[in-house]
Write a protein that holds these residues in place. Structure first.
Motif, PDB file in Angstrom:
ATOM      1  N   ALA A 177      31.072  38.227  42.317  1.00  0.00           N
ATOM      2  CA  ALA A 177      31.786  38.520  43.069  1.00  0.00           C
ATOM      3  C   ALA A 177      32.885  39.063  42.592  1.00  0.00           C
ATOM      4  CB  ALA A 177      32.533  37.204  43.231  1.00  0.00           C
ATOM      5  N   THR A 181      33.694  43.010  47.404  1.00  0.00           N
ATOM      6  CA  THR A 181      33.778  41.410  48.099  1.00  0.00           C
ATOM      7  C   THR A 181      32.728  41.054  48.275  1.00  0.00           C
ATOM      8  OG1 THR A 181      34.430  43.045  50.318  1.00  0.00           O
ATOM      9  CG2 THR A 181      36.119  42.379  49.343  1.00  0.00           C
ATOM     10  N   VAL A 188      30.128  32.598  47.453  1.00  0.00           N
ATOM     11  CA  VAL A 188      30.262  31.434  47.893  1.00  0.00           C
ATOM     12  C   VAL A 188      29.723  30.775  48.834  1.00  0.00           C
ATOM     13  CG1 VAL A 188      33.100  31.438  47.890  1.00  0.00           C
ATOM     14  CG2 VAL A 188      31.735  32.333  49.958  1.00  0.00           C
ATOM     15  N   ARG A 346      29.889  32.191  38.850  1.00  0.00           N
ATOM     16  CA  ARG A 346      30.945  31.800  37.700  1.00  0.00           C
ATOM     17  C   ARG A 346      32.741  32.150  38.153  1.00  0.00           C
ATOM     18  NH1 ARG A 346      29.826  35.771  33.265  1.00  0.00           N
ATOM     19  NH2 ARG A 346      29.605  37.777  34.569  1.00  0.00           N
ATOM     20  N   SER A 347      33.724  31.760  37.813  1.00  0.00           N
ATOM     21  CA  SER A 347      35.400  31.514  37.934  1.00  0.00           C
ATOM     22  C   SER A 347      35.743  33.291  36.879  1.00  0.00           C
ATOM     23  CB  SER A 347      35.979  30.927  37.952  1.00  0.00           C
ATOM     24  OG  SER A 347      35.501  29.487  38.625  1.00  0.00           O
ATOM     25  N   TYR A 348      36.285  34.064  37.963  1.00  0.00           N
ATOM     26  CA  TYR A 348      36.821  35.285  37.332  1.00  0.00           C
ATOM     27  C   TYR A 348      38.472  35.154  36.726  1.00  0.00           C
ATOM     28  CZ  TYR A 348      32.142  37.195  38.375  1.00  0.00           C
ATOM     29  OH  TYR A 348      31.204  37.550  38.300  1.00  0.00           O
ATOM     30  N   ASP A 349      38.794  36.090  36.611  1.00  0.00           N
ATOM     31  CA  ASP A 349      40.542  35.665  36.163  1.00  0.00           C
ATOM     32  C   ASP A 349      40.830  36.686  36.954  1.00  0.00           C
ATOM     33  OD1 ASP A 349      40.710  34.156  33.929  1.00  0.00           O
ATOM     34  OD2 ASP A 349      39.986  35.400  32.069  1.00  0.00           O
ATOM     35  N   SER A 350      39.554  37.230  37.579  1.00  0.00           N
ATOM     36  CA  SER A 350      41.110  38.693  38.474  1.00  0.00           C
ATOM     37  C   SER A 350      39.520  39.065  39.204  1.00  0.00           C
ATOM     38  CB  SER A 350      41.502  39.541  38.029  1.00  0.00           C
ATOM     39  OG  SER A 350      41.199  40.576  38.485  1.00  0.00           O
ATOM     40  N   ILE A 351      39.215  39.267  39.932  1.00  0.00           N
ATOM     41  CA  ILE A 351      38.278  40.137  41.759  1.00  0.00           C
ATOM     42  C   ILE A 351      38.844  41.481  42.043  1.00  0.00           C
ATOM     43  CG2 ILE A 351      36.639  37.842  41.225  1.00  0.00           C
ATOM     44  CD1 ILE A 351      37.851  37.538  44.153  1.00  0.00           C
TER      45      ILE A 351
ATOM     46  N   LYS C  10      48.161  30.209  39.637  1.00  0.00           N
ATOM     47  CA  LYS C  10      47.586  30.780  39.029  1.00  0.00           C
ATOM     48  C   LYS C  10      48.353  32.783  38.864  1.00  0.00           C
ATOM     49  CE  LYS C  10      43.935  33.679  38.855  1.00  0.00           C
ATOM     50  NZ  LYS C  10      42.945  34.196  37.837  1.00  0.00           N
ATOM     51  N   TYR C  12      47.614  36.102  37.594  1.00  0.00           N
ATOM     52  CA  TYR C  12      47.503  37.550  37.520  1.00  0.00           C
ATOM     53  C   TYR C  12      47.565  38.392  35.565  1.00  0.00           C
ATOM     54  CZ  TYR C  12      44.768  37.347  41.534  1.00  0.00           C
ATOM     55  OH  TYR C  12      44.497  36.925  42.722  1.00  0.00           O
ATOM     56  N   ASN C  46      40.622  32.366  47.200  1.00  0.00           N
ATOM     57  CA  ASN C  46      40.199  32.273  46.583  1.00  0.00           C
ATOM     58  C   ASN C  46      39.755  31.083  45.346  1.00  0.00           C
ATOM     59  OD1 ASN C  46      38.774  34.851  47.517  1.00  0.00           O
ATOM     60  ND2 ASN C  46      40.101  36.205  46.625  1.00  0.00           N
ATOM     61  N   LEU C  49      38.285  27.942  46.687  1.00  0.00           N
ATOM     62  CA  LEU C  49      36.157  28.526  46.505  1.00  0.00           C
ATOM     63  C   LEU C  49      35.792  28.678  44.967  1.00  0.00           C
ATOM     64  CD1 LEU C  49      36.911  31.123  49.170  1.00  0.00           C
ATOM     65  CD2 LEU C  49      35.613  28.599  49.714  1.00  0.00           C
ATOM     66  N   SER C  50      36.252  28.820  44.409  1.00  0.00           N
ATOM     67  CA  SER C  50      36.646  28.551  42.676  1.00  0.00           C
ATOM     68  C   SER C  50      35.902  30.393  42.566  1.00  0.00           C
ATOM     69  CB  SER C  50      35.608  27.234  42.279  1.00  0.00           C
ATOM     70  OG  SER C  50      34.554  28.102  43.126  1.00  0.00           O
ATOM     71  N   LEU C  51      36.579  30.875  43.137  1.00  0.00           N
ATOM     72  CA  LEU C  51      35.568  32.440  42.658  1.00  0.00           C
ATOM     73  C   LEU C  51      37.104  33.025  41.616  1.00  0.00           C
ATOM     74  CD1 LEU C  51      35.779  34.478  45.923  1.00  0.00           C
ATOM     75  CD2 LEU C  51      34.067  34.295  44.262  1.00  0.00           C
ATOM     76  N   LEU C  52      38.271  31.769  41.627  1.00  0.00           N
ATOM     77  CA  LEU C  52      38.820  32.033  40.867  1.00  0.00           C
ATOM     78  C   LEU C  52      39.398  31.121  39.401  1.00  0.00           C
ATOM     79  CD1 LEU C  52      41.626  34.575  43.090  1.00  0.00           C
ATOM     80  CD2 LEU C  52      40.182  35.466  40.540  1.00  0.00           C
ATOM     81  N   ARG C  53      39.592  31.164  38.537  1.00  0.00           N
ATOM     82  CA  ARG C  53      39.972  30.573  37.369  1.00  0.00           C
ATOM     83  C   ARG C  53      41.360  30.486  37.791  1.00  0.00           C
ATOM     84  NH1 ARG C  53      36.437  31.644  33.553  1.00  0.00           N
ATOM     85  NH2 ARG C  53      36.821  34.006  32.579  1.00  0.00           N
ATOM     86  N   PRO C  81      36.467  36.920  54.389  1.00  0.00           N
ATOM     87  CA  PRO C  81      37.407  37.563  53.772  1.00  0.00           C
ATOM     88  C   PRO C  81      38.213  38.298  54.410  1.00  0.00           C
ATOM     89  CG  PRO C  81      34.615  37.689  53.579  1.00  0.00           C
ATOM     90  CD  PRO C  81      34.867  36.972  54.148  1.00  0.00           C
ATOM     91  N   GLU C  83      38.848  41.380  53.194  1.00  0.00           N
ATOM     92  CA  GLU C  83      38.474  42.700  53.546  1.00  0.00           C
ATOM     93  C   GLU C  83      36.503  42.574  53.927  1.00  0.00           C
ATOM     94  OE1 GLU C  83      39.426  45.370  50.532  1.00  0.00           O
ATOM     95  OE2 GLU C  83      40.515  44.232  50.180  1.00  0.00           O
TER      96      GLU C  83
END
Ligand SMILES: Nc1ncnc2c1ncn2[C@@H]1O[C@H](COP(=O)(O)OP(=O)(O)OP(=O)(O)O)[C@@H](O)[C@H]1O
Ligand SMILES: [Mg+2]
Lengths: 351, 381, 311
Positions: A177, A181, A188, A346-351, C10, C12, C46, C49-53, C81, C83
């Motif tokens: 992720a 994109t 997901v 897994r989840s990221y702090d930023s993507i 959230k 950043y 996001n 969708l659990s892409l982001l913590r 999405p 993008e």
């Protein structure tokens, strides 16, 4: 492991249609091996025939020296000899007192010195000449025909198989992720980790293996360096080597949150280091590692591949390769397993 | 200076990956010189002998201790295959197997020691000669059912004298030379990796084009970018350039004596390769492509230019091909610097060629960008 | 509730992208997330969708926590999405087939679904094209098709109509309504007011990571003080006109837009235009043009934030 076939089919298409990647997959081994071929052509020094030395005819040692086969003795005074030595037309000049005049040290000088030593030492033994049995030859020779060219080509093949991590990094990173994109989109979806790892591994393996075969064919058939004496085990080694290359790519891709450029840089550096440890830039390093860090030597894939290829094709020792290859396969599986734990999902702090 | 600043900011963000890479490259450079340093010897060749002793008699122990002086003897327990592997890997110059009944064999004049070696190498011949001599002496000194080992040992200490034609200056300077010769590959690859990494974030072609279209002239954009890249390089290469000051002694002394030409040489190489990098970058921004090109060029030309294999071993064709890449001229200069009769005049042509590479590829880079920009505008309209 | 978000925050680094955000999405509705660039719409999606913590808050999808390995829940969701996200070396058909195949095993059914999606975004002519051969708008339509082909229960659409031409956009919007009518729940982000108003059953307005209002378009518009706006252009300058207009009943405020052009905002919509015209004729004021408008979502946004949503 749903829809594995579908995943493999489309991942294969996506990769095979990437013209740039395919070009490099083929060009990389061909170019590198050609460069190596050029660089190592003369490294196999000519056989030792005779050593050029000179002495004054009045030199008390002159007559003994004349009888020694390996020496090509010329008559010369010291001044001429100095000039000749400087031009490197001469290995050593023997003075009347038995000392040697040389320009630089080396194996040939050592041989001449050894001869002169022997003459002096025999005087010191203080035994009558008839006690010496000059007819007896105590050593029994066996010369193996090994060329430096072959040696480096085997190393190169080991290296190329690791370099095929390029394909694997690209493939594994497709699903991450934080890389693209597309990766986010795939993350997901209900695509399972197992499918991701298997798909990337199988597709990359096809291409990596191909790249290795091409390297081998190019070296053997185009460059004309005799590498393969025993085809079946050689193919097996290449396959295992590719498998490791892919596993290495997987771990480079999944072990960190770096972007693609960072991952590629990391991979290149590790590959360079492993090749370096195998003696690519300096053979001494390999022995240093084998002596001081034996575990690293045992698991260094470049070294394993190199050793296995030598065993099978030069030393006709097939039995000895299986243990190292099993080690390499085990290492690859371990890397795949870790990748599977780490990959995406897994989840990221930023993507 | 917005472009320059942006580049430095990106560099800072990539520090987590650039620092370890620089560290590893430095370590590799150091290990190379350390191993070279060990090999320096002005006297006898030191042989690497793999030795299997099946006799384990007093005579065999005497033979071994004789061989051990001046050579590295590895007592091993290996069959012929393993011995050959050792020779193939350059672990040993030759291997010896002392047969079981050494003493009887010697007395009856039979084969007593088996040897495996790579062709008729001079090293192997030298080793063989030593064994033959030792056994010849031992048999001659055999008296009253005993080998007179003391006599043999005493005799073998006699030594002929060696005089050098001139104090061998060039040889002592070897390791600074080797450090920087093998450095060529390292420098080149490092440029491709480190600069490539930061450029990746700059790489959005659209961004560059937008920058160029929006008033900032192509030339000044490229100039600021180049300045940024050079800053990054100076920082990355600094550890490698500073290392020779650490060991002290000869290496540091020689390094300091030739500091000017060495630094100039490295700088010339780096800007030339940087220019080539930028040209390649203008053609493709794909990480895998750039990395593959970087690896092939750096390693390939590193080898055929004489960076890792001494030039006397390179065939003419390699040296001709090598002229198409800056590493060749870098090695030319590096080999000239340490000569006692070194003059700036003799390396001037090499310096000019390096500058030629730099300017030529810079121009090509601008040209490609210009063409792409035209294309892009055409698409946009 | 299909989605329930409570107190989501959230960050950043130091930047708070989503700030104590609440969201409820009911089954079968189209929920619009409306907000200017950078307001946190994509981040909200996001995170769901659990892409982001995220730092704090609680998120439930289908009543459960959507952890990264909840494949069963993910199988019920479709995402488009913001993008473009598809394989660059696969054709239009292959791309849709692949994404659909991640959810639908049965081949015959999949073919039918993929064809459906192709009709849906109207790219039938381009089935065999590679993405790089498509125009920007066509790429966006492919992007949509890849996310909805498997007919998910819950769909996230993140600004799907950017760069799509007016005609195709209308077609797409109608089809999204169609999806809802077939039972899907939809979360739709946009910064186009008209789109939100036309499409969404309920709208959440976001600004700087916060939810500042929510409700149907009408509820939102009724919730603000301004109820009617009248714009008048006069034929000449009249003395102290602005004060005189301000003094009229129901008038909230008066803005001078141009030389002789004024905007008058009313608190009640109670035959204001008629009263105004009567007043003009009584006072002998002549005008060149006059028209009235009901408040828009932009007025809602303006009133809540003091900023225009539309640039
Ligand atoms: N990966 C990231 N790292 C740091 N900040 C980010 C990141 N992604 C988004 N942001 C910041 O978070 C805030 C919210 O961004 P987000 O993308 O969610 O906005 P958005 O409402 O989707 O905007 P748009 O309408 O432009 O798509 C913005 O200020 C943005 O700059
Ligand atoms: Mg967004």
């Amino acid at each position: 492991m749903k829809n594995l076939g579908l995943n493999i089919k489309y991942m294969f298409l996506e990769t095979v249609r990437d013209k740039g990647a395919i070009f490099w997959l083929l060009a990389f081994p061909i170019l590198l091996s050609t460069f190596f071929f050029l660089a190592f052509q003369k490294l196999d020094a000519p056989e030792l025939t005779t050593i050029k030395v000179a002495a004054d005819p009045n030199n008390p040692y002159y007559q003994i020296l004349e009888t020694i086969e390996v020496l090509d003795l010329e008559q010369m005074d010291e001044d001429t000899a100095r000039a000749e030595l400087d031009e490197e037309n001469l290995t050593a000049y023997i003075k009347a007192d038995g000392s040697l005049l040389i320009k630089k040290s080396g194996a040939q000088v050592s041989i001449v010195k050894g001869i002169m030593d022997q003459i002096i030492q025999m005087q010191k033994m203080q035994l009558p000449p008839e006690r010496y049995d000059f007819t007896a030859v105590y050593t029994k020779d066996e010369a193996v025909n090994l060329s430096a060219m072959q040696y480096f080509m085997y190393t190169l093949i080991g290296m190329i198989s690791i370099y095929s991590y390029f394909t694997a990094v690209t493939s594994f990173s497709t699903y991450q992720a934080n890389i693209s994109t597309l990766g986010a989109r795939l993350s997901v979806s209900p695509l399972s980790k197992g499918t991701v790892v298997l798909t990337s591994a199988i597709v990359s393996l096809i291409f990596c293996f191909l790249s290795n075969i091409i390297a081998l064919l190019h070296i053997q058939l185009v460059l004309g360096v005799e590498l393969v004496n025993n085809l079946a085990p050689t193919i097996l080694i290449l396959f295992v080597a590719s498998l490791f290359g892919v596993a290495f790519g997987a771990i480079i891709s999944t072990s960190n949150k770096l972007q693609m450029d960072g991952k590629i840089g990391l991979g290149t550096t590790v590959t360079l280091t492993l090749s370096f440890f195998t003696g690519m830039m300096n053979p001494q390093v390999k022995h240093f590692i084998e002596d001081k860090l034996p575990l690293l030597a045992k698991f260094n894939p470049v070294a394993i591949v190199n050793d296995a290829l030598v065993s099978v094709n030069v030393l006709a020792d097939t039995a000895g390769i299986y243990l190292p290859l099993v080690r390499l396969v085990a290492l690859s599986l371990l890397l795949f397993l870790i990748s599977m734990i780490w990959i995406g999902r897994r989840s990221y702090d930023s993507i | 200076m917005t472009v320059y600043k942006a580049f430095l900011q990106l560099t800072w963000r990539k520090k987590i990956i650039i620092i370890p890479i620089v560290g590893i490259f430095l370590a590799i450079s150091i290990i190379i010189t350390v191993t070279v340093q060990e090999k320096q010897s002005f006297e006898d060749v030191s042989l690497k002998i793999g030795l299997v002793d099946h006799s384990e008699s007093e005579l065999s122990r005497d033979l071994i201790s004789y061989l051990e002086s001046g050579n590295q003897v590895h007592l091993i327990d290996a069959d012929a295959t393993e011995q050959k592997r050792g020779i193939f890997n350059d672990r040993y110059d030759l291997t010896m197997t002392i047969y079981e009944n050494l003493e009887q064999n010697v007395l009856s004049g039979q084969k007593a020691v088996g040897m495996i070696k790579n062709r008729q190498s001079a090293q192997a011949y030298f080793g063989e000669m030593k064994v033959q001599k030792f056994l010849l002496f031992s048999k001659a000194a055999y008296e009253n059912g005993k080998f007179d080992t003391a006599r043999v040992r005493e005799a073998l200490t006699a030594d002929s004298e060696i005089q050098f034609l001139a104090a061998d200056q060039a040889e002592t300077e070897n390791y600074v030379l080797v450090y920087f010769s093998s450095g060529a590959y390292i420098f080149s690859l490092l440029i491709f990796l480190a600069v490539g990494m930061v450029m990746a974030d700059f790489g959005d072609e659209q961004l560059q084009l937008r920058n160029e279209v929006s008033g900032k002239s192509k030339l000044s954009f490229q100039q600021e970018l180049l300045l940024g890249q050079i800053t990054l390089l100076v920082i990355s290469l600094l550890p490698i350039m500073l290392y020779p000051l650490v060991p002290g002694g000869n290496m540091t002394r020689i390094y300091l004596e030739h500091l000017g030409p060495i630094v100039l040489n490295v700088a010339l190489l780096c800007v030339a390769i940087l220019s080539i990098f930028n040209f390649i970058y203008s053609l493709s921004q794909k990480h895998t492509t750039i990395s593959a090109v970087g690896n092939v060029l750096s390693m390939g030309f590193g080898f055929i230019s004489g960076g890792m294999v001494p030039r006397e071993f390179l065939p003419d064709i390699s040296l001709i091909l090598a002229r198409f890449f800056p590493i060749y001229y870098y090695i030319n200069i590096n080999e000239a610097i340490y000569q006692p009769d070194f003059t700036w005049g003799e390396i001037l042509p090499d310096i000019l060629i390096q500058l030629g590479f730099t300017c030529g590829f810079f121009a090509l880079n601008l040209l490609v960008r210009h063409l792409k920009q035209k294309q892009w505008r055409a698409v946009k309209n | 509730m299909i989605i329930e978000v409570n107190g989501l925050t959230k960050k950043y680094g130091d930047l708070v992208a989503v700030d104590n955000f609440d969201l409820q999405v009911a089954e079968g509705e189209i929920l619009g997330l409306l907000g200017p660039n950078g307001s946190g719409k994509t981040t909200v999606i996001n995170t769901i969708l659990s892409l982001l913590r995220y730092q704090s808050g609680e998120i439930k999808v289908f009543g459960e926590q959507l952890d990264p390995d909840r494949y069963d829940l993910k199988a019920r969701i479709g995402v488009v999405p913001q993008e473009l996200a598809f394989f660059t070396n696969l054709t239009v058909y292959q791309n849709i087939d692949y994404f659909c195949g991640l959810y639908i095993n049965d081949k015959a059914q999949r073919r039918q679904y993929v064809d459906g999606a192709i009709q849906y975004v109207d790219i039938n002519k381009y089935r065999k094209f590679l993405p790089k051969q498509l125009s920007g708008g066509l790429k966006r339509r492919l992007n949509v098709a890849c996310g909805i082909a498997h007919r998910p229960e819950l769909i996230f659409l993140d600004e799907p109509t950017v760069a799509v031409d007016a005609q195709s956009r209308q077609f797409l919007l109608d089809n999204i309504k169609n999806l809802r009518d077939h039972g899907s729940t939809i979360v739709y982000t946009t910064h186009y007011l008209e789109e939100a108003e036309y499409l969404c059953d309920r709208i959440v307005i976001m600004d700087a990571g916060r939810s500042i209002a929510s409700g149907t378009a009408n509820e939102l518009k009724h919730g603000i003080t301004v109820k009617e706006k009248v714009t008048v252009t006069f034929d000449q300058d009249y003395e102290s006109l602005e004060e005189r207009l301000n003094a009229l009943s129901n008038v909230l405020d008066v803005h001078k837009l141009d030389e002789r052009k004024y905007l008058i905002r009313f608190q009640e919509s109670n035959s204001n235009l008629k009263k105004l015209l009567d007043y003009f004729s009584r006072q002998g004021i002549n005008f060149l043009e006059v028209y009235n408008e009901l408040p828009s979502l932009n007025d809602v946004f303006f009133e809540l934030t003091g900023k225009e949503l539309r640039e």
